[in-house]
Design a protein around this motif. Structure first.
Motif, PDB file in Angstrom:
ATOM      1  N   VAL A  69      -8.268   2.082 -10.664  1.00 53.73           N
ATOM      2  CA  VAL A  69      -8.914   3.294 -10.161  1.00 53.73           C
ATOM      3  C   VAL A  69      -7.997   4.510 -10.337  1.00 53.73           C
ATOM      4  CG1 VAL A  69      -9.869   4.443  -8.121  1.00 53.73           C
ATOM      5  CG2 VAL A  69     -10.374   2.027  -8.539  1.00 53.73           C
ATOM      6  N   ALA A 112      -8.026   6.835  -2.821  1.00 51.96           N
ATOM      7  CA  ALA A 112      -7.483   5.604  -3.412  1.00 51.96           C
ATOM      8  C   ALA A 112      -5.999   5.443  -3.106  1.00 51.96           C
ATOM      9  CB  ALA A 112      -7.725   5.593  -4.920  1.00 51.96           C
ATOM     10  N   THR A 121     -17.510   6.297  -7.195  1.00 50.71           N
ATOM     11  CA  THR A 121     -17.394   6.001  -8.617  1.00 50.71           C
ATOM     12  C   THR A 121     -18.769   5.941  -9.275  1.00 50.71           C
ATOM     13  OG1 THR A 121     -15.333   4.809  -8.210  1.00 50.71           O
ATOM     14  CG2 THR A 121     -16.406   4.391 -10.305  1.00 50.71           C
ATOM     15  N   LEU A 164     -15.371   0.460 -14.129  1.00 56.83           N
ATOM     16  CA  LEU A 164     -14.755   0.432 -12.798  1.00 56.83           C
ATOM     17  C   LEU A 164     -15.760   0.050 -11.720  1.00 56.83           C
ATOM     18  CD1 LEU A 164     -12.380   3.547 -12.644  1.00 56.83           C
ATOM     19  CD2 LEU A 164     -11.736   1.137 -12.589  1.00 56.83           C
ATOM     20  N   GLN A 189     -15.808   4.701 -16.270  1.00 54.64           N
ATOM     21  CA  GLN A 189     -16.185   4.695 -14.856  1.00 54.64           C
ATOM     22  C   GLN A 189     -17.184   3.577 -14.570  1.00 54.64           C
ATOM     23  OE1 GLN A 189     -14.891   6.463 -12.261  1.00 54.64           O
ATOM     24  NE2 GLN A 189     -13.396   7.178 -13.761  1.00 54.64           N
ATOM     25  N   ILE A 198     -14.883  -2.913  -9.161  1.00 53.59           N
ATOM     26  CA  ILE A 198     -14.779  -2.648  -7.716  1.00 53.59           C
ATOM     27  C   ILE A 198     -15.786  -3.496  -6.957  1.00 53.59           C
ATOM     28  CG2 ILE A 198     -15.013  -0.898  -5.908  1.00 53.59           C
ATOM     29  CD1 ILE A 198     -14.191   1.186  -8.139  1.00 53.59           C
ATOM     30  N   THR A 221     -15.152   3.893  -2.306  1.00 51.56           N
ATOM     31  CA  THR A 221     -14.698   4.143  -3.674  1.00 51.56           C
ATOM     32  C   THR A 221     -15.799   3.782  -4.666  1.00 51.56           C
ATOM     33  OG1 THR A 221     -12.416   3.670  -3.019  1.00 51.56           O
ATOM     34  CG2 THR A 221     -12.903   3.593  -5.376  1.00 51.56           C
TER      35      THR A 221
END
Length: 197
Positions: free
Chosen positions: A174, A151, A59, A95, A92, A99, A55
């Motif tokens: 997400v 996800a 991303t 994120l 993003q 993450i 992910t």
């Protein structure tokens, strides 16, 4: 170290940085998890680390794709899309950090090099040139959908493994961010007149 008058050794201080340090090898390999006292099994942490790194790679690539579209968008809706795409890119990027920190908190190693992310991503590479706006937006939507599909699966499995933190990150950040961004992008692909019916 330097010797003092009485013959003892004293550590000397210097403001000179120790430059050009190499070697020693990795202290933790990518794909491994170390033990942290967070109440999760090794298997659940390994699963989460693997899925979150995928992910994370996707991303990072989606963020870069947003920036490419932001710079290269053309046409009558340039200003609105230029701003929207930059806003989405910023979300993003936030994120990416969230993450990566979750991966690290599981005792794993987050993919940090963009070349490594490019090896792990499932998002197809765009052409080097400029695409028409509908193609750009469709490419972004396809990338979002791939991330969202993965996800949803990873969130469900994380919940099954008792990993509430990973499940919460995937669902509340997400997935929700991706779904909202998809809505905003998709509405720009509706063919409606601007002035007359």
């Amino acid at each position: 170290m330097t010797a003092t008058q009485d013959g003892t050794q004293q550590v000397s201080s210097s403001s000179q940085p120790s430059l050009h340090q190499h070697g020693g090898g990795e202290i933790q390999t990518f794909g491994s998890v170390k033990q942290f006292p967070i109440g999760l099994s090794y298997d659940s942490r390994m699963y989460a680390a693997e899925k979150l790194n995928r992910t994370l790679a996707d991303t990072q690539i989606l963020h870069a794709l947003y920036k490419k579209c932001h710079w290269n968008v053309r046409g009558a809706t340039f200003y609105q899309l230029h701003l929207l795409l930059d806003k989405h890119a910023g979300e993003q990027l936030a994120l990416v950090d969230t993450i990566a920190e979750r991966i690290q908190s599981l005792g794993a190693v987050a993919v940090g090099d963009p070349r490594h992310a490019a090896e792990l991503t499932s998002i197809p590479r765009p052409p080097n040139g400029v695409e028409p706006v509908p193609a750009m937006l469709s490419r972004l939507l396809d990338a979002h959908e791939q991330i969202l599909i993965d996800a949803h699966k990873a969130a469900a499995k994380s919940a099954e493994l008792g990993d509430d933190g990973t499940n919460d990150l995937l669902v509340s950040q997400v997935i929700r961010t991706g779904e909202l961004q998809c809505w905003f992008l998709a509405e720009h692909l509706v063919d409606t007149p601007l002035v007359r019916i």
